[in-house]
Design an enzyme around this catalytic site. Structure first.
Site, PDB file in Angstrom:
ATOM      1  N   ILE A  70      -0.696  10.302   7.825  1.00 58.00           N
ATOM      2  CA  ILE A  70      -1.448   9.478   8.764  1.00 58.00           C
ATOM      3  C   ILE A  70      -1.085   8.013   8.569  1.00 58.00           C
ATOM      4  CG2 ILE A  70      -3.369  11.107   8.861  1.00 58.00           C
ATOM      5  CD1 ILE A  70      -4.926   9.260   6.966  1.00 58.00           C
ATOM      6  N   HIS A 102       0.491   8.446   3.407  1.00 62.46           N
ATOM      7  CA  HIS A 102       0.984   7.902   4.670  1.00 62.46           C
ATOM      8  C   HIS A 102       2.477   8.170   4.901  1.00 62.46           C
ATOM      9  CE1 HIS A 102      -2.890   5.990   4.763  1.00 62.46           C
ATOM     10  NE2 HIS A 102      -2.663   5.399   3.598  1.00 62.46           N
ATOM     11  N   GLY A 106      -5.004   2.876   7.519  1.00 66.62           N
ATOM     12  CA  GLY A 106      -6.096   2.280   8.293  1.00 66.62           C
ATOM     13  C   GLY A 106      -5.912   0.784   8.466  1.00 66.62           C
ATOM     14  N   ASP A 136       0.845  -1.190   0.000  1.00 61.64           N
ATOM     15  CA  ASP A 136       0.000   0.000   0.000  1.00 61.64           C
ATOM     16  C   ASP A 136       0.885   1.245   0.000  1.00 61.64           C
ATOM     17  OD1 ASP A 136      -1.905   1.922   0.239  1.00 61.64           O
ATOM     18  OD2 ASP A 136      -2.799   1.163   2.092  1.00 61.64           O
TER      19      ASP A 136
END
Length: 677
Positions: free
Chosen positions: A483, A468, A486, A463
């Site tokens: 961030i 991120h 998830g 990913d």
């Protein structure tokens, strides 16, 4: 005609005629509204009451706006209330003697309506309803009740009919039908008869075939009714006589059981960004991926596994460990590889800047080979939901091994801002529902800080989204700093739960992403044991908000997950195979359609033989031989339920006939049809 006269001549003449013919009779001049004055002398003189004919009547004809309260009440008192009170008193006597005949005199004015007779018509149709109910309640005690709507000459009607018809409309042409209905050889009850001039006919209520104008997707609208109104009113296509409230109810219940999940899909607009039919028809190419133990270790490290935390975590990061294994959420990696290669889905042209990963469901069908294997992954679109302003859709990925056996499935639920309103359905069919945590303290809690560089490590498992890692990109997306993925938070939670329950492998995980986590934040995984599931939430300690909500995990693989019938120690029943077949049919689609838990109490020789719980409310559903709480409990014999499933016994007839009892939410049972086919 207005009921104000006091002449006794007619009654006296009738008594004289009866006595002249050798019978016994007595006249009664009482007001029919005085029940005891009417029936008291009869019981004193004869000691019994076999026949009651409610025939007294008056008129207060006025056009509707001119009917006064007195006009209305006078008609009701004489025609309806007096008939009710006299019938109630007579019914008590007749029931005790196990015999009786009651005739209510109705009118065509009540059945069809008539200008200037709103009060009279209402009372006379009220007598039809009274007749129907007395027929039902009196049948078992041989108390029969019918209604007669005569076209006959009387003091009330002599000024209505032409003089040349008076003779043919005399009571002599009406009385024979009434007398036959009163005869002990006549078993008719609940009938409504028109009669006059030597002619009689029985009336019945007839219904059109009707039309279903609703779907399970949403409440129906006035426009839905308007579109079907001609069909609702069409008596040319298979009209049907409806003779009881049970038949009427069954018609509604049958319609509900046939209600479609959603309106028939309209054709796609070829110029639209969102084309649901095209997207759902798409099946991806196969994406092949081969992994080794290094990929397993890399993923496990990416979700926080470390030898510095607990010796047990060596099994996640050391290939020579006796129990070396990938974490269950490793299943996301082959899906990521497929996403990278497949690109845009036909029929779903979405703005990538508006995309949010809303929910994730993972199902493991067999354990991964920790040393490595070749996997082939395909994708298809599940639900496409029009949320008004926004769009939600699911994409399902299946990964199979070289033998073609299903290893794992992934369901991505994606939220797209500002791309709703395309005229699609909001009916969910395939998306696995989250399960909210209970309102009590968790059974277990695990707390862990996320290292600042964790996103850089996790992204290497497939990913690579710059959100991120790249500060500039994160700021363009509205975040002050990059961030955490998830799915990295998701993987942390899975690791925490698997460590808490190390003896049984996790086989399914569901979670809803509620708020972002920043590298360096502290994750708090809260766990609640709920039957065979563990429910969980992940909280961000620093912000005190949920990062993942509605989470649940299931344990064990399909061999142990779903019941295959009766145990060796229990007696085999006809329905064991039925519940085993149910277990094979249960999936997320049936859960979304039904949203209920059923308990089946299977009886044999009047005793409980087995109890089954069919959970069509949580996760992907389940079938188990157990005794738990349910929204709907069905009590039925082994042989009857087997006959229902085989189509040899109608379920509704079994219910109304007492062969099958249903407790709780009765209407929910109508949704079981697909599992019994």
């Amino acid at each position: 005609m207005h009921g104000e006269g006091a002449s006794s001549v007619a009654a006296d003449e009738v008594v004289a005629q009866i006595k002249a013919a050798g019978g016994n009779a007595m006249a009664n001049y009482a007001n029919v509204c005085n029940t005891d004055d009417v029936l008291g002398p009869v019981m004193e003189e004869y000691g019994k009451l076999d026949i009651l004919i409610n025939n007294a009547g008056i008129l207060r004809d006025r056009s509707f706006l001119r009917i006064s309260d007195d006009d209305w009440q006078a008609i009701m008192d004489v025609h309806l209330t007096a008939s009710f009170k006299l019938s109630q008193k007579a019914f008590e006597v007749m029931k005790a003697q196990k015999y009786g005949r009651i005739i209510n005199t109705s009118s065509s004015s009540g059945i069809y309506g008539n200008f200037g007779q709103a009060n009279y018509a209402a009372a006379k149709m009220g007598l039809v309803g009274l007749t129907n109910t007395l027929a039902i309640e009196g049948r078992k005690n041989n108390v029969l009740c019918n209604a007669v709507a005569p076209q006959a000459l009387s003091r009330m009607t002599e000024n209505i009919f032409p003089a040349d018809l008076h003779e043919m409309l005399g009571p002599q042409f009406v009385a024979p039908l009434t007398l036959y209905l009163c005869h002990e050889d006549c078993n008719e009850t609940g009938g409504v008869f028109e009669t006059g001039g030597g002619y009689s006919s029985k009336l019945r209520f007839q219904s059109t075939k009707g039309a279903l104008f609703a779907t399970k997707a949403s409440y129906p609208t006035v426009e839905d009714v308007a579109a079907k109104f001609d069909e609702i009113c069409n008596f040319d296509d298979e009209p049907e006589a409806v003779e009881s409230i049970h038949e009427a109810t069954m018609r509604i219940m049958n319609a509900i059981s046939e209600m479609p999940d959603a309106p028939e899909a309209a054709g796609d607009d070829p110029d639209a960004d969102i084309q649901p039919n095209k997207a759902k028809a798409w099946k991806s190419d196969i994406v092949n991926w081969e992994y080794t133990h290094k990929d397993v270790i890399l993923y496990n490290l990416g979700v926080g596994a470390s030898p510095m935390k607990d010796n047990c975590e060596l099994r996640f990061i050391y290939e020579n460990h006796d129990e070396f294994q990938p974490l269950p959420s490793f299943a996301i990696v082959p899906a990521f590889k497929a996403i990278a290669e497949l690109g845009e889905t036909p029929g779903l042209k979405v703005n990538l800047a508006n995309i949010l990963h809303g929910e994730q469901y993972i199902k493991l069908h067999k354990p991964f080979d920790a040393d490595g294997a070749k996997l082939s992954t395909t994708a298809k679109v599940g639900d496409i939901l029009d949320k008004g302003k926004h769009l939600v859709y699911s994409t399902d990925y299946e990964s199979r091994d070289e033998d073609g056996e299903l290893v794992c499935t992934n369901q991505f639920v994606t939220f797209v801002r500002n791309q709703g309103g395309f005229g699609g359905t909001n009916q969910q069919e395939t998306i696995v529902e989250p399960i909210d945590a209970p309102d009590r303290e968790p059974d277990h809690t695990f707390e862990e800080s996320v290292p600042l560089g964790q996103a850089a490590l996790y992204r290497l498992s497939g990913d690579p989204n710059p959100l991120h890692l790249d500060p500039d990109f994160a700021q363009m997306a509205g975040f002050k700093v990059p961030i955490l993925h998830g799915m990295c938070t998701y993987g942390y939670a899975v690791r925490h739960i698997q460590n808490q329950y190390p003896e049984t492998p996790i086989s399914a995980i569901k979670g809803r992403f509620s708020s972002p986590v920043l590298p360096g934040d502290t994750l708090v995984t809260k766990m609640w044991k709920d039957g065979e599931k563990v429910l969980f939430e992940v909280w961000n300690k620093e912000s005190n908000v949920k990062a993942i909500s509605g989470g649940f995990v299931e344990f064990g693989f399909e061999e142990s997950e779903k019941s295959s019938g009766s145990s060796e120690s229990s007696r085999a029943l006809l329905t064991d195979k039925l519940f085993a077949e149910m277990s094979d049919k249960v999936d997320a689609s049936s859960v979304n359609k039904v949203k209920g838990i059923f308990k089946f109490e299977i009886m044999e020789d009047g005793k409980l033989a087995k109890s089954w719980v069919v959970d069509l409310k949580n996760g992907e559903g389940s079938v188990s031989e157990s005794d738990g709480k349910a929204d709907c409990t069905i009590i039925v014999s082994d042989s009857d339920f087997a006959a229902i499933a085989a189509g040899e016994l109608d379920a509704q007839k079994a219910f109304f006939g007492g062969q099958m009892k249903i407790k709780g939410n009765v209407m929910l049972s109508q949704k079981l049809g697909t599992l019994l086919k």
